[in-house]
Design a protein around this motif. Structure first.
Motif: not given
Length: 72
Positions: A45-72
């Protein structure tokens, strides 16, 4: 995204911690339901939690960069 690097870092950390602490009990109960013993279930469960938190951080950063790109 805000201009301050500290705010960016903190927002990514909040997302990672929320997903990690949210997934750990879910994964632990799911593994216990499958009949896995306690120690092995906790480690998995610890390994899975680490894996999914890293995937969520990646998706979050991609989403935020895409969102910023919309307003530039």
């Amino acid at each position: 995204m805000p201009e301050s690097s500290l705010i960016r870092f903190l927002s990514v950390m909040v997302v990672m911690l929320a997903v990690g602490f949210g997934w750990f009990p879910i994964g632990l109960s799911r593994l216990k339901g499958k009949g896995v013993e306690e120690v092995a279930a906790r480690n998995q469960a610890k390994l899975e939690a680490k894996k999914y938190s890293m995937m969520a951080a990646f998706v979050y950063m991609v989403f935020m960069l895409s969102l910023v790109r919309l307003f530039l």
